[in-house]
Design a protein around this motif. Structure first.
Motif, PDB file in Angstrom:
ATOM      1  N   PHE A  13      26.615 -74.732   3.375  1.00 38.15           N
ATOM      2  CA  PHE A  13      25.826 -75.803   3.981  1.00 38.15           C
ATOM      3  C   PHE A  13      24.533 -75.307   4.623  1.00 38.15           C
ATOM      4  N   ALA A  14      24.575 -74.164   5.319  1.00 36.82           N
ATOM      5  CA  ALA A  14      23.436 -73.724   6.132  1.00 36.82           C
ATOM      6  C   ALA A  14      22.143 -73.529   5.332  1.00 36.82           C
ATOM      7  N   PRO A  15      22.140 -72.807   4.178  1.00 31.70           N
ATOM      8  CA  PRO A  15      20.866 -72.644   3.440  1.00 31.70           C
ATOM      9  C   PRO A  15      20.302 -73.975   2.955  1.00 31.70           C
ATOM     10  N   GLY A  18      18.741 -75.717   5.946  1.00 36.79           N
ATOM     11  CA  GLY A  18      17.430 -75.142   6.262  1.00 36.79           C
ATOM     12  C   GLY A  18      16.362 -75.578   5.275  1.00 36.79           C
ATOM     13  N   THR A  19      16.731 -75.651   3.991  1.00 39.92           N
ATOM     14  CA  THR A  19      15.770 -76.057   2.956  1.00 39.92           C
ATOM     15  C   THR A  19      15.302 -77.486   3.167  1.00 39.92           C
ATOM     16  N   GLY A 144      30.258 -85.693   8.912  1.00 41.18           N
ATOM     17  CA  GLY A 144      29.605 -84.677   9.724  1.00 41.18           C
ATOM     18  C   GLY A 144      28.423 -84.044   9.011  1.00 41.18           C
ATOM     19  N   GLY A 145      28.577 -83.773   7.705  1.00 42.17           N
ATOM     20  CA  GLY A 145      27.470 -83.197   6.944  1.00 42.17           C
ATOM     21  C   GLY A 145      26.295 -84.145   6.844  1.00 42.17           C
ATOM     22  N   ASN A 146      26.577 -85.416   6.550  1.00 45.42           N
ATOM     23  CA  ASN A 146      25.498 -86.402   6.483  1.00 45.42           C
ATOM     24  C   ASN A 146      24.844 -86.603   7.842  1.00 45.42           C
ATOM     25  N   ALA A 147      25.660 -86.554   8.900  1.00 46.83           N
ATOM     26  CA  ALA A 147      25.106 -86.700  10.249  1.00 46.83           C
ATOM     27  C   ALA A 147      24.143 -85.559  10.558  1.00 46.83           C
ATOM     28  N   LEU A 148      24.520 -84.336  10.176  1.00 42.81           N
ATOM     29  CA  LEU A 148      23.629 -83.197  10.406  1.00 42.81           C
ATOM     30  C   LEU A 148      22.357 -83.315   9.572  1.00 42.81           C
ATOM     31  N   VAL A 149      22.501 -83.758   8.329  1.00 43.43           N
ATOM     32  CA  VAL A 149      21.323 -83.918   7.471  1.00 43.43           C
ATOM     33  C   VAL A 149      20.373 -84.961   8.053  1.00 43.43           C
ATOM     34  N   GLU A 150      20.931 -86.116   8.458  1.00 42.04           N
ATOM     35  CA  GLU A 150      20.077 -87.173   8.995  1.00 42.04           C
ATOM     36  C   GLU A 150      19.458 -86.768  10.332  1.00 42.04           C
ATOM     37  N   VAL A 187       8.534 -70.467   3.456  1.00 43.26           N
ATOM     38  CA  VAL A 187       9.802 -70.201   4.160  1.00 43.26           C
ATOM     39  C   VAL A 187      10.920 -71.079   3.580  1.00 43.26           C
ATOM     40  N   GLY A 188      10.610 -72.335   3.277  1.00 44.87           N
ATOM     41  CA  GLY A 188      11.602 -73.216   2.669  1.00 44.87           C
ATOM     42  C   GLY A 188      12.060 -72.716   1.313  1.00 44.87           C
ATOM     43  N   TYR A 189      11.127 -72.172   0.537  1.00 40.50           N
ATOM     44  CA  TYR A 189      11.479 -71.603  -0.776  1.00 40.50           C
ATOM     45  C   TYR A 189      12.443 -70.431  -0.612  1.00 40.50           C
ATOM     46  N   LEU A 190      12.200 -69.583   0.371  1.00 37.05           N
ATOM     47  CA  LEU A 190      13.088 -68.446   0.620  1.00 37.05           C
ATOM     48  C   LEU A 190      14.481 -68.925   1.036  1.00 37.05           C
ATOM     49  N   CYS A 191      14.550 -69.981   1.854  1.00 40.69           N
ATOM     50  CA  CYS A 191      15.851 -70.548   2.244  1.00 40.69           C
ATOM     51  C   CYS A 191      16.621 -71.064   1.036  1.00 40.69           C
ATOM     52  N   SER A 192      15.920 -71.657   0.091  1.00 42.23           N
ATOM     53  CA  SER A 192      16.588 -72.281  -1.050  1.00 42.23           C
ATOM     54  C   SER A 192      17.354 -71.279  -1.908  1.00 42.23           C
ATOM     55  N   TRP A 193      16.995 -70.010  -1.826  1.00 43.19           N
ATOM     56  CA  TRP A 193      17.697 -68.996  -2.610  1.00 43.19           C
ATOM     57  C   TRP A 193      19.107 -68.749  -2.085  1.00 43.19           C
TER      58      TRP A 193
END
Length: 627
Positions: A13-15, A18-19, A144-150, A187-193
Motif C-alpha cells: 500500500f505505501a508506495p 505515496g505515488t 480503511g484503504g479508501n479512507a487513507l486514499v481520500e 519524486v512521484g516517479y521514483l515512488c511508483s517503482w
C-alpha cells in the motif's frame, strides 16, 4: 483508526499511496497556482474576467476524464497496473516541462494546454488508482484503504494549494510553479517503482480506440449492477457539488469576504482538513466493513451546511477590501463560514468513502477498471456540466452565496431520488443510527455469516427492532420472515417493507399467507439470498427463550442450505421490547436505551441436523456465552 494507518507500513500500500499523494499534490499545486494567478493578476494575462477564468480552468482540467477515461479503463484491465502507474508518472514529468515553457513565454494558451494535459494524465491514472486497491487489500481493509486514499488526496490538495498560493504570490518569478512541479513529478516517479505487481485481470482484452463507443460500453458494464451504477451517480453528483464550491473559492474570497490570496488558501485548507478527517473517521464508524449507512448521513450534512454557508456569507465585502488574513479572521461572520466549510468536508468524507469501497467490492474483477473508468467519465461529465451551469448563472447575475444555496437544495433532491431507487442506503442508515446512537452493539462470530450464497439465519426474538440490529451487523442484505402483525405496525412497517421482509401468519389464522411465505423463502434461497427467521414465532414476554417451532426444518427440507444460529442479548427490557409484567416499569424500560447489546453468531449447522430442538439448544448456548 490504528488499523488503517498500519497499511502505510506495508509495501502493498505505501508506495502506491505515496505515488497518488504526490500526483494529487502536483495537480493542485499547478492548478490552484494558475487559478490564483489569473484571479488576482488577470489583467496581465487576458481580458477575460476572473469568474470566467476560474470555471474555465476547472472545466479544462476535468474534460480529459470524459474524453479518455474509457481508454484508460481498458488499459488498466489489460495491463499490469503497477507498470501503468510508472508510465503515467513519466508523462507527468513531460507535462510539467511543457508548463515551464508556458511560464517562460508568458503564454496563457500554453499554460491552459498544460492544465488540460495534467487532466489527461490524471484520467489515465484514475482507473489504476481505484482498481488496484482490491488487488492489494483484503476486504476488511477496503474502507480503511479508501479512507487513507481520500484523506491523503485532500491533504495533498491542502499542501499543494498552500504551496501553489505562495508560488503564485511570487509575481516576479511564476516559473517556480513549474520547477516545483517538475521536482514533485520526479519524486512521484521514483515512488511508483515500489508498487507491487498487479496482474491484468483481462490480458486478452482488445482495446477499442473509439472513445464514444467504448465510453458507452463501460457505462453498460456499470449498469449491470443497479446498486453499483447508482453509487457511481452518487459519486458523480458529489464531485459536481464539491467542484462547484471549490471553483468559486478564489472569487468568493475576493468579492464576498473581501480577502486576498491567503484567504483562498484558508478556505481550501479548512475544507480539505474536514474531508480528510471525515474520510478517516469512516473506518471507525463503519467498524472496518463497507457501511453504506454513512452515505445518507453524509448527504444530510452536505445539504444543511451548504445552505447555512449561503446564509453565513456577508451580503457585501467589508470596507477597505482586500483585507489581510488577520482582519478577515477578526470578523465573526468568517468563523461561521469556516465552520460550515469544515462540516461540508467532514460529511463529504462520510458520503464518498463508502461509495468508492462499495463499487470496488461489488464490481466484477475482470471489469473493475472499466467500471471505475465509467465512474470517472460520469464524474467528468457532471463536473463539466456543473462548471458550465455555474459560469452561466454567475454571468447572469446570480451571487456566489445564492449559487451555494441552489446547489445545496439540488443535493437534497438528488439524495431523495437515489435513496428512493435504492432503499438499501437509507435502511442501512437507520440501522447504523440505531446501533451507534441508541445502543452500543458488541458483535461476535460475524465471520460465520457466509459472504456469498444462500443460508438461513435463526435468532431468538427479543424486541421489535431485532431485524434492524441484525441487518446493521451483517455485511449482506437479509430477507426477514416476520409475523404479519409486527410487519404491519405503524411507521416501522415502512422500514420492513423496504427490507423486502416476508410476512407470515400461523396456519390457523391465514393458511394462504403461510404457504405464500414459504414459497417466497424458497425463491429467495434459490436466488442465493440470506433469509432470517425467528423460530419462536413471537417476541418474548419475559426475556427467556420460547419453544422453537419447526418452520426451519420445512425450509431446509425443500432447499437444503446451511443454517446459521444467532443470539441477541441486552434488548430485553428496552423501550422496544414487550413489558415483562408489573415489575418491568416504564422508567426501567426507558433505561434500556443507550445500553450495551450483543449479537453472537454460531457456526453453521448442516441441514440434516437443523431440527428445532437442536437449534434451540445452540441458540441458548450462544446466549449463555455472552458476558
Amino acid at each position: 483508526m490504528s488499523s488503517q494507518f498500519g497499511l502505510l507500513k506495508t509495501r502493498r500500500f505505501a508506495p502506491f499511496f505515496g505515488t497518488q499523494f504526490l500526483g494529487a499534490f502536483n495537480d493542485n499545486l499547478y492548478k490552484n497556482a494558475l487559478v490564483v494567478l489569473l484571479t488576482f493578476q488577470a489583467a496581465s494575462w487576458t481580458t477575460l474576467t476572473p469568474e470566467v477564468l476560474a470555471n474555465l480552468a476547472a472545466g479544462l482540467f476535468i474534460l480529459p476524464f470524459f474524453l479518455f477515461s474509457a481508454t484508460a479503463g481498458q488499459l488498466a484491465d489489460k495491463y499490469d497496473k503497477a507498470r501503468l502507474a510508472r508510465l503515467t508518472k513519466l508523462l507527468e514529468i513531460v507535462i510539467m516541462a511543457f508548463a515551464l515553457l508556458g511560464f517562460m513565454m508568458h503564454s496563457l494558451e500554453v499554460l491552459l494546454l498544460a492544465l488540460f494535459l495534467l487532466g489527461l494524465q490524471s484520467a489515465l491514472f484514475g482507473p489504476v488508482k481505484y482498481a488496484i486497491l482490491p488487488q492489494h487489500l483484503h476486504e476488511n481493509e477496503l474502507v480503511g484503504g479508501n479512507a487513507l486514499v481520500e484523506s491523503g488526496t485532500f491533504v495533498a490538495i491542502l499542501i499543494g494549494t498552500i504551496a501553489g498560493g505562495l508560488l503564485a504570490g511570487a509575481a516576479g518569478q511564476p516559473t517556480w510553479v513549474a520547477y516545483a512541479g517538475l521536482l514533485v513529478a520526479v519524486v512521484g516517479y521514483l515512488c511508483s517503482w515500489g508498487i507491487p505487481a498487479a496482474p491484468a485481470p483481462a490480458p486478452d482484452l482488445v482495446v477499442g480506440l473509439n472513445p464514444f463507443s467504448e465510453t458507452w460500453r463501460n457505462i453498460g458494464f456499470a449498469r449491470e449492477n443497479r446498486t453499483v451504477f447508482l453509487s457511481i451517480l452518487g459519486i458523480s453528483w458529489f464531485w459536481l457539488y464539491g467542484a462547484l464550491f471549490l471553483a468559486q473559492f478564489p472569487v468568493y474570497s475576493k468579492s464576498v469576504l473581501g480577502g486576498d490570496e491567503t484567504t483562498v488558501t484558508l478556505l481550501l485548507s479548512v475544507f480539505t482538513v474536514g474531508i480528510g478527517l471525515g474520510s478517516l473517521l469512516c473506518d471507525r464508524l463503519s467498524a472496518g466493513h463497507v457501511e453504506i449507512g454513512l452515505v445518507p448521513f453524509g448527504s444530510i450534512g452536505l445539504t444543511l451546511f451548504g445552505i447555512d454557508l449561503a446564509f453565513a456569507s456577508p451580503a457585501a465585502p467589508p470596507a477597505g477590501a482586500p483585507l489581510a488574513l488577520a482582519a478577515i479572521l477578526a470578523m465573526h461572520e468568517t468563523w461561521r463560514v469556516l465552520f460550515d466549510l469544515f462540516a461540508l468536508g467532514v460529511f463529504g468524507g462520510f458520503f464518498i468513502v463508502p461509495l468508492y469501497a462499495l463499487i470496488q467490492l461489488r464490481s466484477a474483477p475482470e471489469q473493475r477498471a472499466r467500471i471505475i473508468a465509467a465512474n470517472n467519465i460520469l464524474n467528468a461529465l457532471f463536473m463539466v456540466c456543473g462548471a458550465l451551469v455555474a459560469a452561466g448563472l454567475l454571468a447572469n447575475g446570480i451571487s456566489i452565496p445564492v449559487l451555494f444555496a441552489i446547489a445545496a437544495l439540488c443535493n437534497a433532491a438528488v439524495a431523495v431520488y437515489i435513496y428512493s431507487l435504492v432503499p438499501e442506503f437509507m435502511l442501512r442508515f437507520i440501522a447504523w443510527l440505531l446501533i451507534h446512537s441508541v445502543y452500543r452493539l458488541e458483535q461476535k462470530g460475524l465471520q460465520n455469516i457466509p459472504q456469498e450464497g444462500p443460508a438461513v439465519l435463526v435468532c431468538n426474538h427479543v424486541s421489535f427492532v431485532d431485524p434492524i440490529v441484525i441487518a446493521a451487523a451483517s455485511r449482506r442484505p437479509i430477507r426477514f420472515v416476520m409475523d404479519h402483525r409486527i410487519y404491519r405496525l405503524p411507521v416501522i412497517s415502512l422500514v420492513f417493507r423496504h427490507m423486502n421482509t416476508i410476512p407470515i401468519a400461523p396456519a390457523r389464522e391465514d393458511p394462504l399467507m403461510m404457504e405464500a411465505a414459504f414459497e417466497e423463502v424458497a425463491r429467495a434461497l434459490e436466488e442465493g439470498e440470506l433469509v432470517a427467521i425467528f423460530p419462536e414465532g413471537r417476541i418474548t414476554d419475559n426475556g427467556d427463550l420460547s419453544p422453537f417451532r419447526p418452520g426451519v426444518q420445512r425450509i431446509v427440507e425443500r432447499t437444503p442450505v446451511a443454517v446459521i444460529p444467532m443470539a441477541l442479548q441486552g434488548l430485553w427490557g428496552s423501550f422496544f421490547s414487550r413489558q415483562g409484567g408489573p415489575a418491568m416499569s416504564r422508567p426501567r424500560r426507558l433505561l434500556g436505551l443507550f445500553s450495551r447489546i450483543a449479537l453472537s453468531v454460531g457456526a453453521a449447522v448442516e441441514p440434516a441436523a437443523a431440527t428445532h430442538e437442536h437449534l434451540q439448544e445452540v441458540v441458548a448456548g450462544l446466549r449463555g456465552d455472552w458476558q
